[in-house]
Motif scaffolding. Structure first.
Motif, short mmCIF file in Angstrom:
data_model
loop_
_atom_site.label_atom_id
_atom_site.label_comp_id
_atom_site.label_asym_id
_atom_site.label_seq_id
_atom_site.Cartn_x
_atom_site.Cartn_y
_atom_site.Cartn_z
N ALA A 1 1.00 -1.29 0.15
CA ALA A 1 -0.12 0.07 -0.21
C ALA A 1 0.74 1.29 -0.03
O ALA A 1 0.51 2.06 -0.59
CB ALA A 1 -0.66 0.07 1.17
N ARG A 2 1.97 1.29 0.67
CA ARG A 2 3.14 2.44 0.75
C ARG A 2 3.43 2.45 -0.66
O ARG A 2 3.57 3.81 -1.16
CB ARG A 2 3.95 2.01 1.93
CG ARG A 2 3.58 2.24 3.30
CD ARG A 2 4.45 1.94 4.18
NE ARG A 2 5.75 2.65 4.30
CZ ARG A 2 6.09 3.76 4.75
NH1 ARG A 2 5.20 4.04 5.56
NH2 ARG A 2 7.37 4.20 4.67
N GLU A 3 3.77 1.65 -1.27
CA GLU A 3 4.29 1.39 -2.76
C GLU A 3 3.44 2.10 -3.58
O GLU A 3 3.95 2.96 -4.43
CB GLU A 3 5.01 0.02 -2.95
CG GLU A 3 5.58 0.39 -4.33
CD GLU A 3 6.83 1.17 -4.55
OE1 GLU A 3 7.35 0.91 -5.58
OE2 GLU A 3 7.47 1.24 -3.50
N ILE A 4 2.05 1.84 -3.56
CA ILE A 4 1.14 2.24 -4.24
C ILE A 4 0.95 3.70 -4.11
O ILE A 4 0.81 4.44 -5.05
CB ILE A 4 -0.12 1.57 -3.98
CG1 ILE A 4 -0.17 0.11 -4.28
CG2 ILE A 4 -1.46 2.36 -4.67
CD1 ILE A 4 -1.56 -0.80 -4.12
N VAL A 5 1.02 4.38 -2.85
CA VAL A 5 0.84 5.83 -2.44
C VAL A 5 2.14 6.37 -3.26
O VAL A 5 2.25 7.28 -4.02
CB VAL A 5 0.66 5.93 -1.26
CG1 VAL A 5 0.79 7.59 -0.86
CG2 VAL A 5 -0.64 5.55 -0.62
N ARG A 6 3.30 5.96 -3.19
CA ARG A 6 4.66 6.42 -3.34
C ARG A 6 4.78 6.60 -4.85
O ARG A 6 5.11 7.68 -5.43
CB ARG A 6 5.71 5.61 -3.19
CG ARG A 6 7.09 6.10 -3.06
CD ARG A 6 8.34 5.23 -3.06
NE ARG A 6 8.35 4.11 -3.96
CZ ARG A 6 9.00 4.21 -5.27
NH1 ARG A 6 9.27 5.49 -5.49
NH2 ARG A 6 8.94 3.27 -6.02
N THR A 7 4.19 5.50 -5.66
CA THR A 7 4.18 5.45 -7.13
C THR A 7 2.87 6.28 -7.93
O THR A 7 2.70 6.53 -8.97
CB THR A 7 4.31 4.09 -7.80
OG1 THR A 7 3.20 3.31 -7.44
CG2 THR A 7 5.83 3.63 -7.36
#
Length: 199
Positions: free
Chosen positions: A12-18
């Motif tokens: 989920a953090r990676e989804i927000v980051r990208t």
């Protein structure tokens, strides 16, 4: 139409980051089928029956299987006592609204339109054993339970998008806490994750 996408907290953090849900390998029971890539989606808001590792402690047999066969997203976390937990791919549930008018652009497809009934049954059965380990007796019991309705076949709820999904399509994010999902509006969730990324 409303869909759901389950992922780990790290995912989920990676989804927000990208700023998007990126394409990944689609789950399937045969290697040649799992070569397809896309964003896994479902119309079911319940995580069970999708073949997702759920953070459970693994048995010795499951540990050996995962060491030999599991891709990185089935990673193992030490429990501090010589055992391991599988990564929880149901930690975060994202609610996504993909307007019908954009299905063509995002190449949104139903799983049941892409596999034959035998393949679908195999996927429904193995989805109840997310760590890939089960006996013949357990498999037969699961088939019987699916046939009688004691277990719900989730393949009719499975979809995928062949294009990455922007976070602007996320409506809510549900975070699992003590076995229950706590729902946040997408804006609140994204703001909290971005703040943590900035720390």
């Amino acid at each position: 139409m409303i869909f759901y996408h389950f992922t780990t907290a790290v995912g989920a953090r990676e989804i927000v980051r990208t700023s998007e849900i990126q394409l990944g390998r689609l789950p399937a029971f045969e290697k040649e089928l799992s070569a397809r890539s896309g964003v896994s989606l479902t119309t079911s808001d319940q995580p069970d029956g999708h073949g997702l590792p759920d953070g459970r402690k693994v048995s010795d047999q499951e540990f050996q299987y995962l060491l030999k066969n599991a891709p990185a997203n089935f990673a193992l976390d030490p429990d501090g006592n010589g055992g391991y937990f599988c990564v929880d791919h149901t930690e975060v549930r994202l609610e996504i609204d993909i307007p019908d008018a954009l299905w063509g652009e995002y190449r949104v497809k139903r799983v049941i339109d892409s596999y034959d009934p035998i393949q679908l049954l195999a996927m429904d059965v193995t989805a109840h054993f997310p760590l890939g380990v089960y006996s013949d007796e357990e498999m037969l019991e699961t088939i019987e339970s699916l046939h009688t309705g004691r277990l719900v076949a989730k393949s009719p709820t499975w979809w995928w998008s062949e294009k990455a999904i922007p976070i602007s399509m996320i409506k809510t994010a549900a975070i699992k806490f003590q076995g229950q999902y706590q729902v946040l509006l997408a804006e609140e969730f994204i703001a909290e994750v971005r703040a943590s990324l900035a720390d």
